[in-house]
Design an enzyme around this catalytic site. Structure first.
Site, PDB file in Angstrom:
ATOM      1  N   THR A 180       0.815  -1.336   0.070  1.00 11.92           N
ATOM      2  CA  THR A 180      -0.118  -0.025   0.123  1.00 11.92           C
ATOM      3  C   THR A 180       0.794   1.370  -0.149  1.00 11.92           C
ATOM      4  O   THR A 180       2.007   1.320   0.468  1.00 11.92           O
ATOM      5  CB  THR A 180      -1.021  -0.063   1.167  1.00 11.92           C
ATOM      6  OG1 THR A 180      -1.877   1.343   1.233  1.00 11.92           O
ATOM      7  CG2 THR A 180      -0.292   0.099   2.532  1.00 11.92           C
ATOM      8  N   ASP A 195      -7.330  -4.478   0.748  1.00  7.26           N
ATOM      9  CA  ASP A 195      -8.299  -3.610  -0.162  1.00  7.26           C
ATOM     10  C   ASP A 195      -9.731  -3.423   0.843  1.00  7.26           C
ATOM     11  O   ASP A 195     -10.127  -4.530   1.397  1.00  7.26           O
ATOM     12  CB  ASP A 195      -8.926  -4.340  -1.533  1.00  7.26           C
ATOM     13  CG  ASP A 195      -9.314  -3.464  -2.354  1.00  7.26           C
ATOM     14  OD1 ASP A 195      -8.706  -2.362  -2.714  1.00  7.26           O
ATOM     15  OD2 ASP A 195     -10.716  -3.521  -2.554  1.00  7.26           O
ATOM     16  N   GLY A 239     -10.097   8.590   5.519  1.00 10.52           N
ATOM     17  CA  GLY A 239     -11.078   8.252   4.681  1.00 10.52           C
ATOM     18  C   GLY A 239     -12.496   8.733   5.133  1.00 10.52           C
ATOM     19  O   GLY A 239     -12.837   9.970   5.824  1.00 10.52           O
ATOM     20  N   TYR A 240     -13.524   7.575   5.558  1.00  8.04           N
ATOM     21  CA  TYR A 240     -14.824   8.046   5.903  1.00  8.04           C
ATOM     22  C   TYR A 240     -14.991   7.989   7.283  1.00  8.04           C
ATOM     23  O   TYR A 240     -16.351   7.667   7.782  1.00  8.04           O
ATOM     24  CB  TYR A 240     -15.683   7.022   5.180  1.00  8.04           C
ATOM     25  CG  TYR A 240     -15.824   7.040   3.648  1.00  8.04           C
ATOM     26  CD1 TYR A 240     -16.796   7.910   3.016  1.00  8.04           C
ATOM     27  CD2 TYR A 240     -14.781   6.293   2.839  1.00  8.04           C
ATOM     28  CE1 TYR A 240     -16.747   8.020   1.577  1.00  8.04           C
ATOM     29  CE2 TYR A 240     -14.923   6.407   1.465  1.00  8.04           C
ATOM     30  CZ  TYR A 240     -15.743   7.114   0.877  1.00  8.04           C
ATOM     31  OH  TYR A 240     -15.730   7.217  -0.541  1.00  8.04           O
ATOM     32  N   ASP A 241     -13.850   7.803   8.078  1.00  3.95           N
ATOM     33  CA  ASP A 241     -13.966   7.676   9.628  1.00  3.95           C
ATOM     34  C   ASP A 241     -14.891   9.011  10.279  1.00  3.95           C
ATOM     35  O   ASP A 241     -15.623   8.511  11.190  1.00  3.95           O
ATOM     36  CB  ASP A 241     -12.568   7.613  10.361  1.00  3.95           C
ATOM     37  CG  ASP A 241     -11.837   6.144   9.977  1.00  3.95           C
ATOM     38  OD1 ASP A 241     -12.688   5.434   9.798  1.00  3.95           O
ATOM     39  OD2 ASP A 241     -10.690   6.115  10.244  1.00  3.95           O
ATOM     40  N   HIS A 265     -12.974  -3.403  10.860  1.00  5.71           N
ATOM     41  CA  HIS A 265     -12.723  -4.226  10.042  1.00  5.71           C
ATOM     42  C   HIS A 265     -11.265  -4.734   9.673  1.00  5.71           C
ATOM     43  O   HIS A 265     -10.857  -5.925   9.652  1.00  5.71           O
ATOM     44  CB  HIS A 265     -13.417  -3.581   8.776  1.00  5.71           C
ATOM     45  CG  HIS A 265     -12.793  -2.344   8.319  1.00  5.71           C
ATOM     46  ND1 HIS A 265     -12.626  -1.397   9.240  1.00  5.71           N
ATOM     47  CD2 HIS A 265     -12.148  -1.758   7.152  1.00  5.71           C
ATOM     48  CE1 HIS A 265     -12.235  -0.458   8.619  1.00  5.71           C
ATOM     49  NE2 HIS A 265     -11.909  -0.593   7.380  1.00  5.71           N
TER      50      HIS A 265
END
Ligand code: ITT
Length: 200
Positions: free
Chosen positions: A7, A68, A154-156, A181
Site C-alpha cells: 500500500t 482492499d 477516509g470515511y471515519d 474491519h
C-alpha cells in the site's frame, strides 16, 4: 518478522502496524517508488486485494500483504464499496467524497435503517506471485448526520460503529484498532502467519 504491506496509504500502514503490535516489522511501498500503481480492476475487495498482493509479490521477496477495503451503505445498494477511494472521482478530496455520500444518503428517504453501513476489509497474502490466503473483517455501524472528529482517515468522520455514539474519527485510535474491519482481518491473518511462513 518483516512483512511488506502493498500500500501507499500511510494510514493503513500505521493501523496495520498498531494492530500487529511490536512482534512484526511492517513496511509499505514508501521505499519502492519503482513499483507502479496497480489498477484495481476487480469487482470485489477480494479480487482487488489479490491483484495488489500478486503484483507486488512478483517484484519484492518475502510475504506480501495487500489490503482492499471500503464502506458499504445499505441505502446506496452497497456503494461506494470497491469504489470507496474513487467515489467522487480519482482526484477528489476526502471532504468531497464524504459530502457526496452524505447527500446521496439524505436523498434516499426517511426509513430509519437507511443509514446502516459497514466497513469491509480483505487482506490477501502472497509470495512470488501466488496468493497463499485471504482474510476478511467487517465492522457494522451507521452513517452519521455530519462529519465529526479528526482521527483516522477516509470515511471515519461519518462512521459510527455499533455500540458507540462517537464516529471512528472521534474515538481513540486504540478503540478503532481494536474493533475495526482491519483489526478483525489482521487478527485472522496473525493467527495463520506461523503456518503461512512454514508453507511458503
Ligand atoms: P492502497 O490501494 O494503496 O492500499 P487505497 O487508499 O487506494 O490504498 P483502497 O483501494 O483499499 O485503498 O481504498 C480504500 C478506501 O476506502 C480508502 O481510501 C478510504 O476512503 C476507505 N476506507 C477503507 N478503510 C477505511 C477506514 O478504516 N476508515 C475510513 N475509510 C476507509
Amino acid at each position: 518478522m518483516q512483512l511488506i504491506v502493498a500500500t501507499r496509504n500511510a494510514h493503513k500502514t500505521r493501523e496495520i502496524e498498531q494492530i500487529f503490535g511490536s512482534a512484526s516489522a511492517v513496511r509499505d511501498l514508501t521505499a519502492h517508488p519503482e513499483i507502479s500503481e496497480i489498477t484495481e480492476s476487480g469487482m470485489s475487495f477480494e479480487e482487488n486485494a489479490k491483484l495488489k498482493a500478486i503484483a507486488v509479490s512478483r517484484k519484492l521477496p518475502g510475504l506480501v500483504i495487500a489490503d482492499d477495503s471500503g464502506l458499504e451503505v445499505d441505502a446506496l445498494g452497497g456503494a461506494p464499496g470497491v469504489r470507496s477511494a474513487r467515489y467522487a472521482g480519482v482526484n477528489a478530496s476526502n471532504t468531497e467524497r464524504i459530502a457526496k455520500l452524505l447527500s446521496r444518503v439524505a436523498n434516499t428517504g426517511t426509513k430509519s435503517d437507511r443509514r446502516r453501513a459497514r466497513f469491509r476489509c480483505v487482506l490477501a497474502v502472497a509470495r512470488d506471485g501466488h496468493v497463499l490466503a485471504t482474510f476478511e473483517g467487517v465492522v457494522d455501524g451507521k452513517i452519521a448526520e455530519r462529519p465529526r472528529g479528526s482521527h483516522g482517515f477516509g470515511y471515519d468522520p461519518i462512521f459510527i460503529p455499533d455500540g458507540f455514539k462517537e464516529t471512528f474519527a472521534e474515538l481513540p485510535e486504540e478503540v478503532k484498532n481494536n474493533i475495526s474491519h482491519r483489526a478483525e482481518a489482521v487478527r485472522k491473518l496473525q493467527a495463520e502467519l506461523p503456518t503461512l511462513c512454514r508453507e511458503a
